[in-house]
Scaffold this motif. Structure first.
Motif, mmCIF file in Angstrom:
data_model
loop_
_atom_site.group_PDB
_atom_site.id
_atom_site.type_symbol
_atom_site.label_atom_id
_atom_site.label_comp_id
_atom_site.label_asym_id
_atom_site.label_seq_id
_atom_site.Cartn_x
_atom_site.Cartn_y
_atom_site.Cartn_z
ATOM 1 N N THR A 30 0.847 -1.190 0.000
ATOM 2 C CA THR A 30 0.000 0.000 0.000
ATOM 3 C C THR A 30 0.884 1.242 0.000
ATOM 4 O O THR A 30 1.922 1.257 0.650
ATOM 5 N N VAL A 31 0.437 2.269 -0.710
ATOM 6 C CA VAL A 31 1.153 3.547 -0.752
ATOM 7 C C VAL A 31 0.287 4.602 -0.078
ATOM 8 O O VAL A 31 -0.903 4.701 -0.347
ATOM 9 N N GLY A 33 0.433 8.331 -0.018
ATOM 10 C CA GLY A 33 1.045 9.536 -0.570
ATOM 11 C C GLY A 33 1.008 10.717 0.377
ATOM 12 O O GLY A 33 1.935 11.527 0.420
ATOM 13 N N ASN A 36 3.861 10.304 2.656
ATOM 14 C CA ASN A 36 5.089 9.934 1.965
ATOM 15 C C ASN A 36 5.672 8.611 2.503
ATOM 16 O O ASN A 36 6.848 8.506 2.803
ATOM 17 N N SER A 37 4.788 7.606 2.625
ATOM 18 C CA SER A 37 5.225 6.301 3.101
ATOM 19 C C SER A 37 4.495 5.205 2.335
ATOM 20 O O SER A 37 3.523 5.464 1.627
ATOM 21 N N SER A 38 4.989 4.002 2.495
ATOM 22 C CA SER A 38 4.392 2.813 1.897
ATOM 23 C C SER A 38 4.440 1.720 2.943
ATOM 24 O O SER A 38 5.098 1.857 3.982
ATOM 25 N N GLN A 61 8.974 5.795 2.573
ATOM 26 C CA GLN A 61 9.060 6.345 1.230
ATOM 27 C C GLN A 61 7.788 5.964 0.487
ATOM 28 O O GLN A 61 7.293 4.842 0.640
ATOM 29 N N ALA A 62 7.264 6.872 -0.302
ATOM 30 C CA ALA A 62 6.088 6.577 -1.116
ATOM 31 C C ALA A 62 6.559 6.014 -2.456
ATOM 32 O O ALA A 62 7.013 6.755 -3.319
ATOM 33 N N TYR A 63 6.486 4.717 -2.586
ATOM 34 C CA TYR A 63 6.856 4.059 -3.843
ATOM 35 C C TYR A 63 5.698 4.123 -4.827
ATOM 36 O O TYR A 63 4.563 4.425 -4.446
ATOM 37 N N LYS A 64 5.963 3.823 -6.068
ATOM 38 C CA LYS A 64 4.896 3.666 -7.051
ATOM 39 C C LYS A 64 4.151 2.377 -6.718
ATOM 40 O O LYS A 64 4.721 1.452 -6.128
ATOM 41 N N ALA A 65 2.892 2.299 -7.114
ATOM 42 C CA ALA A 65 2.061 1.127 -6.791
ATOM 43 C C ALA A 65 2.710 -0.172 -7.259
ATOM 44 O O ALA A 65 2.735 -1.165 -6.524
ATOM 45 N N ILE A 68 5.751 -1.097 -4.971
ATOM 46 C CA ILE A 68 5.449 -1.591 -3.629
ATOM 47 C C ILE A 68 4.908 -3.014 -3.683
ATOM 48 O O ILE A 68 5.149 -3.808 -2.773
#
Length: 177
Positions: A30-31, A33, A36-38, A61-65, A68
């Motif tokens: 899960t992201v 946004g 700014n975390s996953s 860190q917020a990774y791309k879907a 993650i």
């Protein structure tokens, strides 16, 4: 190594038990946004639905879907390997990822390199099958990933899940014989 791509449960919408001699590893990422975390979550279950272990990890860190989901797969495989499981069904709700794991081509994009890391991790298993399941059939792993926002970094539950995830677990196994 045995690979199989399929859909699990009733039309891929309900958790179904693994065959005898296997565990099922459900995973999700899960992201968040806004913070700014996953996060990632995984649960390992026997054929009767009994939980062997579950885990959740918060990533700052917020990774791309897509990223993650791959990172969740890596965490789930490492977790299962660390616990000594060798025959498993790996099940997640990212159809693109499940398909990418089955393809023998090497993709040198950043996402492709992450997928290659997952493929390397699969070598730790005697037999590993890949299945896609729709989100509502992957609710335990999904809720574990969402729970990770409440923990500092990484948490494991042996033979258990967090209390608020129990209802999702029960809804998955209520239909089992």
């Amino acid at each position: 190594m045995e690979f199989q791509l399929g859909s699990s449960g009733i039309e891929g919408t309900r958790w179904s038990p693994p065959q005898a001699g296997f565990v099922k590893i459900n995973f999700d990422g899960t992201v968040f946004g806004n913070s700014n975390s996953s996060s990632v979550g995984a649960v390992i279950q026997y054929h009767n639905g009994v939980v062997m272990a579950s885990c959740a990890e918060k990533l700052n860190q917020a990774y791309k879907a897509e990223e993650i989901e791959v990172l969740a797969t890596l965490k789930a495989l490492q977790f299962a390997f660390d616990l000594g499981f060798q025959n498993a069904i790996l099940e997640g709700d990212s159809l693109g990822l499940i398909k990418a794991l089955k393809v023998e081509d090497h993709n040198l994009s950043p996402l492709g390199l992450l997928v290659e890391d997952v493929k390397l991790a699969t070598n730790n298993f005697v037999s590993l099958l890949y299945y896609h399941i729709k989100r509502n059939g992957n609710s335990v792993a999904h809720n574990l990933a969402k729970h990770a926002t409440r923990i500092p970094d990484f948490q494991v539950w042996m033979e258990d899940v967090p209390s608020h995830v129990v209802s999702f677990l029960h809804s998955d196994v209520v239909h089992l014989p």
